[in-house]
Scaffold this motif. Structure first.
Motif, PDB file in Angstrom:
ATOM      1  N   HIS A 206     -25.564  -6.369  15.887  1.00  0.00           N
ATOM      2  CA  HIS A 206     -24.822  -7.368  16.642  1.00  0.00           C
ATOM      3  C   HIS A 206     -25.667  -7.913  17.789  1.00  0.00           C
ATOM      4  O   HIS A 206     -26.721  -7.381  18.121  1.00  0.00           O
ATOM      5  N   LYS A 207     -25.174  -8.983  18.381  1.00  0.00           N
ATOM      6  CA  LYS A 207     -25.775  -9.534  19.593  1.00  0.00           C
ATOM      7  C   LYS A 207     -25.004  -8.999  20.798  1.00  0.00           C
ATOM      8  O   LYS A 207     -23.768  -9.016  20.808  1.00  0.00           O
ATOM      9  N   SER A 208     -25.738  -8.533  21.803  1.00  0.00           N
ATOM     10  CA  SER A 208     -25.088  -8.053  23.019  1.00  0.00           C
ATOM     11  C   SER A 208     -24.557  -9.238  23.811  1.00  0.00           C
ATOM     12  O   SER A 208     -24.798 -10.407  23.471  1.00  0.00           O
ATOM     13  N   SER A 209     -23.838  -8.959  24.908  1.00  0.00           N
ATOM     14  CA  SER A 209     -23.288 -10.029  25.729  1.00  0.00           C
ATOM     15  C   SER A 209     -24.381 -10.888  26.354  1.00  0.00           C
ATOM     16  O   SER A 209     -24.155 -12.048  26.705  1.00  0.00           O
ATOM     17  N   SER A 210     -25.615 -10.345  26.456  1.00  0.00           N
ATOM     18  CA  SER A 210     -26.748 -11.112  26.979  1.00  0.00           C
ATOM     19  C   SER A 210     -27.504 -11.855  25.888  1.00  0.00           C
ATOM     20  O   SER A 210     -28.448 -12.599  26.171  1.00  0.00           O
ATOM     21  N   GLY A 211     -27.119 -11.646  24.620  1.00  0.00           N
ATOM     22  CA  GLY A 211     -27.776 -12.310  23.497  1.00  0.00           C
ATOM     23  C   GLY A 211     -28.868 -11.504  22.840  1.00  0.00           C
ATOM     24  O   GLY A 211     -29.457 -11.949  21.854  1.00  0.00           O
ATOM     25  N   ALA A 212     -29.146 -10.297  23.353  1.00  0.00           N
ATOM     26  CA  ALA A 212     -30.190  -9.449  22.766  1.00  0.00           C
ATOM     27  C   ALA A 212     -29.677  -8.810  21.474  1.00  0.00           C
ATOM     28  O   ALA A 212     -28.487  -8.524  21.334  1.00  0.00           O
ATOM     29  N   LEU A 213     -30.588  -8.566  20.546  1.00  0.00           N
ATOM     30  CA  LEU A 213     -30.226  -7.957  19.270  1.00  0.00           C
ATOM     31  C   LEU A 213     -30.106  -6.444  19.428  1.00  0.00           C
ATOM     32  O   LEU A 213     -31.032  -5.779  19.884  1.00  0.00           O
ATOM     33  N   HIS A 214     -28.951  -5.912  19.048  1.00  0.00           N
ATOM     34  CA  HIS A 214     -28.667  -4.479  19.154  1.00  0.00           C
ATOM     35  C   HIS A 214     -28.113  -3.974  17.831  1.00  0.00           C
ATOM     36  O   HIS A 214     -27.740  -4.746  16.962  1.00  0.00           O
ATOM     37  N   PHE A 215     -28.058  -2.656  17.705  1.00  0.00           N
ATOM     38  CA  PHE A 215     -27.243  -2.079  16.645  1.00  0.00           C
ATOM     39  C   PHE A 215     -26.505  -0.873  17.202  1.00  0.00           C
ATOM     40  O   PHE A 215     -26.976  -0.195  18.120  1.00  0.00           O
TER      41      PHE A 215
END
Length: 408
Positions: A206-215
């Motif tokens: 998913h994308k974090s609230s800051s737009g960074a790619l996370h899982f």
């Protein structure tokens, strides 16, 4: 199904066993089952399945007790039309409760778990290519802090996510394996814990609230872990009172729906893991959850045979309670435009609901076999269903009715 039928087809000629939309319209069974030469009709076999299939329950009689407040949904809609059944594509299920093993990245590219292999299927080229072989030794080809450089030996994949050009797989012994689709080798290996029964239950890219790619990884050790995928660093580790079977991040990255080995689920803040609201209503353990693209609505699937739809603005009661036929709701997906929600039972049935009608109209897709996963294509044009069966295992493709005419 396996006991009822013999392997009458030649395994070396699998492509000829595929079923097309034209053949189905001409009367051929969509799975290629030769009912005309069997000792039982399809109708009677379905009746027997409905009577004899045993739903797995952690809380006895939860499926029977859950029917009293279900939404009245009208069957008979045809939102997605059968396009093809690919018998040459074999999808498998390593853990009977975990069914998120099919992911579409386009209307013709599908990724799935097949025994110890993560494979890519292209319906355009009709080819299966191995993305990652888990049968031997799996170790990272890149160095990242925190990566388990010695890797794993024959990890058994239990869950899968493919998104934004990345593959993340979870394992039966707490493994996490990350790979870029456009790079050779594995990027990151991580073991959640060395405790026994530390199964990685689900992964969510998913994308974090800051737009960074996370899982995010959900684990049987009661933990939810959030990783930054650029540096593969553990950003958050939240702990809950019960094993977590699924955690789904909202489209804006701010909220997480968490379900597990407890009838009640949680809605939590993605930054600190603190509870925003409780989800009361299910009667057994939940293994599925998914968000509507609007970020307001989400759904949870339970072993009480129901899917509950929730609104974050009022969690005091469910928006809808949708009942299955055979068993637990083990996988849920919303189309990217939000118009449809699909939910799958352990076997035989996938239900598609029109969200614009308040889930009052639905399509019921009926077949035979355990379901390894379901996935809408990002453009909503296609729906793929993985079927695990020794004789009739396959990948089924359905096409959205509005484009079905051009797809046959």
């Amino acid at each position: 199904m396996d006991n009822m039928m013999n392997e009458e087809e030649d395994e070396n000629d699998l492509y000829s066993n595929d079923t097309t939309a034209a053949q189905a319209l001409d009367g051929k069974d969509i799975q290629g089952i030769p009912w005309d030469v069997l000792s039982i009709t399809r109708e009677n076999y379905r009746k027997n399945r409905l009577q004899s299939y045993k739903n797995f329950e952690n809380i006895p009689n939860s499926g029977q007790a859950s029917g009293k407040d279900c939404t009245n949904s009208e069957k008979g809609s045809s939102f997605y039309m059968f396009k093809k059944n690919f018998r040459s594509v074999k999808s498998t299920i390593p853990h009977f409760q975990l069914r998120d093993l099919v992911w579409a990245t386009s209307n013709h590219d599908v990724y799935l778990m097949s025994h110890y292999s993560i494979t890519h299927w292209s319906s355009l080229t009709r080819s299966v290519n191995e993305v990652l072989n888990l049968a031997g030794h799996v170790a990272p080809s890149e160095e990242h802090p925190g990566s388990l450089l010695e890797g794993f030996t024959k990890p058994q994949g239990t869950t899968l996510a493919v998104k934004y050009g990345m593959v993340v797989a979870g394992g039966l012994s707490g493994e996490l394996i990350c790979k870029h689709l456009d790079r050779p080798g594995v990027s990151f290996c991580y073991r959640i814990t060395c405790e026994g029964k530390a199964i990685t239950k689900a992964v969510d890219i998913h994308k974090s609230s800051s737009g960074a790619l996370h899982f995010m990884a959900s684990s049987n050790d009661c933990g939810v872990r959030n990783f930054d995928m650029e540096r593969y660093q553990l950003v958050h580790h939240f702990h809950y009172p019960w094993p977590v079977n699924r955690s789904s991040v909202s489209p804006d990255g701010k909220l997480v729906a968490i379900v597990g080995d407890d009838p009640d689920g949680l809605l939590v803040d993605s930054n600190n893991g603190e509870t925003v609201g409780k989800l009361n209503g299910h009667l057994d353990y939940s293994f599925a959850s998914a968000w509507h693209p609007n970020g307001v609505t989400f759904a949870t699937g339970n072993q009480d045979k129901t899917c509950r739809v929730w609104d974050v603005r009022n969690l005091s009661e469910s928006v809808a309670v949708l009942k299955g036929n055979l068993g637990a709701i083990r996988s849920i997906r919303f189309s990217s435009d939000g118009q449809y929600m699909a939910m799958s039972e352990p076997a035989d049935f996938v239900h598609i609901y029109d969200t614009n009608t308040g889930y009052s109209k639905k399509q019921e897709i009926d077949f035979f076999g355990e379901i390894s996963g379901i996935s809408f294509s990002p453009d909503t044009e296609s729906l793929f269903i993985g079927i695990w069966d020794r004789s009739y295992g396959s990948l089924m493709e359905y096409t959205r009715a509005s484009v079905a005419g051009s797809a046959l």
